[in-house]
Design a protein around this motif. Structure first.
Motif, PDB file in Angstrom:
ATOM      1  N   CYS A  86       0.914  -1.223  -0.163  1.00 37.90           N
ATOM      2  CA  CYS A  86      -0.071   0.113  -0.122  1.00 37.90           C
ATOM      3  C   CYS A  86       0.759   1.060  -0.038  1.00 37.90           C
ATOM      4  CB  CYS A  86      -1.021   0.136   1.150  1.00 37.90           C
ATOM      5  SG  CYS A  86      -1.919  -1.297   1.594  1.00 37.90           S
ATOM      6  N   LEU A  87       0.180   2.280  -0.771  1.00 34.94           N
ATOM      7  CA  LEU A  87       1.108   3.438  -0.689  1.00 34.94           C
ATOM      8  C   LEU A  87      -0.113   4.584  -0.185  1.00 34.94           C
ATOM      9  CD1 LEU A  87       3.162   5.743  -1.344  1.00 34.94           C
ATOM     10  CD2 LEU A  87       2.247   5.517  -3.621  1.00 34.94           C
ATOM     11  N   ALA A  88       0.267   5.327   0.803  1.00 33.70           N
ATOM     12  CA  ALA A  88      -0.587   6.514   1.142  1.00 33.70           C
ATOM     13  C   ALA A  88      -0.016   7.737   0.971  1.00 33.70           C
ATOM     14  CB  ALA A  88      -1.008   6.425   2.571  1.00 33.70           C
ATOM     15  N   ASN A  89      -0.235   8.401  -0.178  1.00 30.99           N
ATOM     16  CA  ASN A  89       0.257   9.848  -0.300  1.00 30.99           C
ATOM     17  C   ASN A  89      -0.302  11.009   0.328  1.00 30.99           C
ATOM     18  OD1 ASN A  89       2.003   9.035  -2.558  1.00 30.99           O
ATOM     19  ND2 ASN A  89       0.354   8.784  -3.787  1.00 30.99           N
ATOM     20  N   LYS A 117       3.642  16.957  -6.922  1.00 33.43           N
ATOM     21  CA  LYS A 117       4.611  16.314  -7.515  1.00 33.43           C
ATOM     22  C   LYS A 117       5.062  15.006  -6.256  1.00 33.43           C
ATOM     23  CE  LYS A 117       9.377  17.175  -8.815  1.00 33.43           C
ATOM     24  NZ  LYS A 117      10.609  18.154  -8.847  1.00 33.43           N
ATOM     25  N   THR A 118       4.832  15.156  -5.117  1.00 38.66           N
ATOM     26  CA  THR A 118       5.152  14.123  -3.966  1.00 38.66           C
ATOM     27  C   THR A 118       4.284  13.032  -4.416  1.00 38.66           C
ATOM     28  OG1 THR A 118       3.724  15.014  -2.613  1.00 38.66           O
ATOM     29  CG2 THR A 118       6.037  15.887  -2.428  1.00 38.66           C
ATOM     30  N   ALA A 119       3.186  13.262  -4.687  1.00 36.08           N
ATOM     31  CA  ALA A 119       2.153  11.850  -5.098  1.00 36.08           C
ATOM     32  C   ALA A 119       2.606  11.241  -6.281  1.00 36.08           C
ATOM     33  CB  ALA A 119       0.814  12.365  -5.072  1.00 36.08           C
ATOM     34  N   PHE A 120       3.013  12.096  -7.468  1.00 33.21           N
ATOM     35  CA  PHE A 120       3.448  11.681  -8.760  1.00 33.21           C
ATOM     36  C   PHE A 120       4.666  10.827  -8.520  1.00 33.21           C
ATOM     37  CE2 PHE A 120       6.611  12.509 -11.964  1.00 33.21           C
ATOM     38  CZ  PHE A 120       6.023  11.989 -12.932  1.00 33.21           C
ATOM     39  N   LEU A 121       5.725  11.316  -7.848  1.00 37.99           N
ATOM     40  CA  LEU A 121       7.001  10.541  -7.657  1.00 37.99           C
ATOM     41  C   LEU A 121       6.712   9.338  -6.803  1.00 37.99           C
ATOM     42  CD1 LEU A 121       9.453  13.472  -7.457  1.00 37.99           C
ATOM     43  CD2 LEU A 121       9.111  11.883  -9.456  1.00 37.99           C
ATOM     44  N   ALA A 122       5.961   9.535  -5.715  1.00 33.21           N
ATOM     45  CA  ALA A 122       5.894   8.237  -4.880  1.00 33.21           C
ATOM     46  C   ALA A 122       5.108   7.110  -5.865  1.00 33.21           C
ATOM     47  CB  ALA A 122       5.255   8.638  -3.681  1.00 33.21           C
ATOM     48  N   SER A 123       4.071   7.553  -6.433  1.00 37.30           N
ATOM     49  CA  SER A 123       3.236   6.430  -7.181  1.00 37.30           C
ATOM     50  C   SER A 123       4.151   6.097  -8.324  1.00 37.30           C
ATOM     51  CB  SER A 123       2.202   7.205  -7.724  1.00 37.30           C
ATOM     52  OG  SER A 123       1.046   7.851  -6.559  1.00 37.30           O
ATOM     53  N   LYS A 124       4.977   6.883  -8.934  1.00 40.32           N
ATOM     54  CA  LYS A 124       5.796   6.425 -10.225  1.00 40.32           C
ATOM     55  C   LYS A 124       6.574   5.303  -9.786  1.00 40.32           C
ATOM     56  CE  LYS A 124       9.146   7.973 -13.200  1.00 40.32           C
ATOM     57  NZ  LYS A 124      10.250   9.101 -13.805  1.00 40.32           N
ATOM     58  N   HIS A 125       7.234   5.572  -8.507  1.00 39.53           N
ATOM     59  CA  HIS A 125       8.210   4.476  -8.041  1.00 39.53           C
ATOM     60  C   HIS A 125       7.892   3.208  -7.361  1.00 39.53           C
ATOM     61  CE1 HIS A 125      11.709   6.437  -9.847  1.00 39.53           C
ATOM     62  NE2 HIS A 125      11.133   7.687  -9.353  1.00 39.53           N
ATOM     63  N   ALA A 126       6.524   3.446  -6.909  1.00 45.03           N
ATOM     64  CA  ALA A 126       5.797   2.185  -6.035  1.00 45.03           C
ATOM     65  C   ALA A 126       4.922   1.248  -6.903  1.00 45.03           C
ATOM     66  CB  ALA A 126       4.876   2.890  -5.139  1.00 45.03           C
ATOM     67  N   LEU A 127       4.671   1.988  -8.066  1.00 46.64           N
ATOM     68  CA  LEU A 127       3.756   1.122  -8.762  1.00 46.64           C
ATOM     69  C   LEU A 127       4.341  -0.249  -9.288  1.00 46.64           C
ATOM     70  CD1 LEU A 127       2.097   3.671 -11.268  1.00 46.64           C
ATOM     71  CD2 LEU A 127       0.826   2.006  -9.779  1.00 46.64           C
ATOM     72  N   ALA A 128       5.446  -0.411  -9.773  1.00 41.55           N
ATOM     73  CA  ALA A 128       5.946  -1.823 -10.194  1.00 41.55           C
ATOM     74  C   ALA A 128       5.820  -2.822  -9.130  1.00 41.55           C
ATOM     75  CB  ALA A 128       7.246  -1.674 -10.716  1.00 41.55           C
TER      76      ALA A 128
END
Length: 238
Positions: A86-89, A117-128
Motif C-alpha cells: 500500500c502507498l498513502a500519499n 509532485k510528491t504524489a506523482f513521484l511516490a506513485s511512479k516508483h511504487a507502482l511496479a
C-alpha cells in the motif's frame, strides 16, 4: 458500528508521516497489523504530531519532491521488508491568502511540488512493486474538498489538489485490475496547526485525523476491492 482491518504481513509506505494526518495513517496501519514505512523530510520528533516510531513503524527520511530521494527511500523499504502492498500519499501543505495576480511564483511552485509532485513521484516508483501483489496493491492520495471548484485567495492550492484527483483517476485507469488508486477529500482537519491558525472557528465541526485514517485503511483493504478511481469525501460537517 466498529470496523476492523487486518493488514498482517502487509507493508505500507506513508508519505508526510510526521504531520498530524500522516501520523494518524501510520498508526492506523500499525494497529491493523501492517509494517509501516513512514517517510517525511521532517524528522518525527520535529513533526506536528510526534509520530510514534517503533511498534512496526520504521522512519525513512527523504524529500519526496526529489526523484532521486524517492527512488532511494522506495529501494530501502524494499530492501528492509521485501515487499510493498500500500502507498498513502499524505504529504501536503497549504498556502493562500492572495489573488492570482498577487501570488508569487515561489508559492505556486511550493504547492505543486509538495501536494502534487510528491504524489506523482511516490506513485511512479511504487507502482511496479504494487503490481506484484496480484491485484491487491493500493494507492490512496490526499486531495481536498476545495479542489472541486475555484475560490478566492487559494487558487494554486485548489489547483494542486485537483491535480491529485486527476492523477489518481489516471493511475486507476492505467492500472485497472492490477493496482487500485483512490483519493480522499478532507476539508479542515482538526490539527494543532489548524487550531492555532483559526482559534475562533468551530473546532467541533472539524474531522479528526484518525477518522480520515480509517477511510484510508478501508480504501486499501479487500473490502474496497471493487473501488478504484474514486474521490471520497471525508469532511463531515467541516
Amino acid at each position: 458500528m466498529d470496523v476492523s482491518f487486518d493488514f498482517t504481513d502487509s507493508v505500507a509506505l506513508v508519505t508526510g508521516a510526521s504531520g498530524a494526518l500522516g501520523a494518524a495513517v501510520c498508526e492506523a496501519f500499525a494497529d491493523a497489523g501492517a509494517t509501516v514505512a513512514a517517510a517525511d523530510v521532517v524528522a518525527p520528533d520535529d513533526g506536528e504530531a510526534g509520530l510514534d516510531t517503533g511498534r512496526a513503524i520504521d522512519f525513512y527520511r527523504g524529500d519526496f519532491t526529489d526523484e532521486r530521494e524517492v527512488e532511494r527511500v522506495v529501494s530501502e523499504v524494499l530492501a528492509d521488508h521485501g515487499r510493498l502492498d500500500c502507498l498513502a500519499n499524505v504529504a501536503g501543505t497549504w498556502k493562500g491568502g492572495a489573488p492570482i495576480e498577487n501570488t508569487d511564483v515561489e508559492t505556486f511552485e511550493t504547492l505543486f511540488d509538495v501536494n502534487l509532485k510528491t504524489a506523482f513521484l511516490a506513485s511512479k516508483h511504487a507502482l511496479a512493486h504494487l503490481r506484484e501483489r496480484d491485484g491487491r496493491g493500493a494507492i490512496v492520495s490526499v486531495s481536498a474538498r476545495s479542489s472541486l471548484e475555484g475560490g478566492e485567495g487559494d487558487g494554486p492550492y485548489r489547483a494542486s489538489k485537483a491535480g491529485v484527483r486527476l492523477l489518481t483517476e489516471t493511475i486507476a485507469a492505467e492500472n485497472a485490475g492490477e493496482v487500485r488508486a483512490n483519493a480522499v477529500m478532507p476539508s479542515v482537519i482538526d490539527t494543532p496547526a489548524n487550531r492555532e491558525m483559526m482559534p475562533d472557528a468551530d473546532h467541533d465541526a472539524w474531522v479528526d485525523p484518525a477518522d480520515i485514517a480509517e477511510v484510508v485503511l478501508f480504501l486499501c483493504s479487500d473490502a474496497a476491492s471493487v473501488t478504484s478511481g474514486a474521490a471520497v469525501p471525508v469532511y463531515g460537517e467541516a
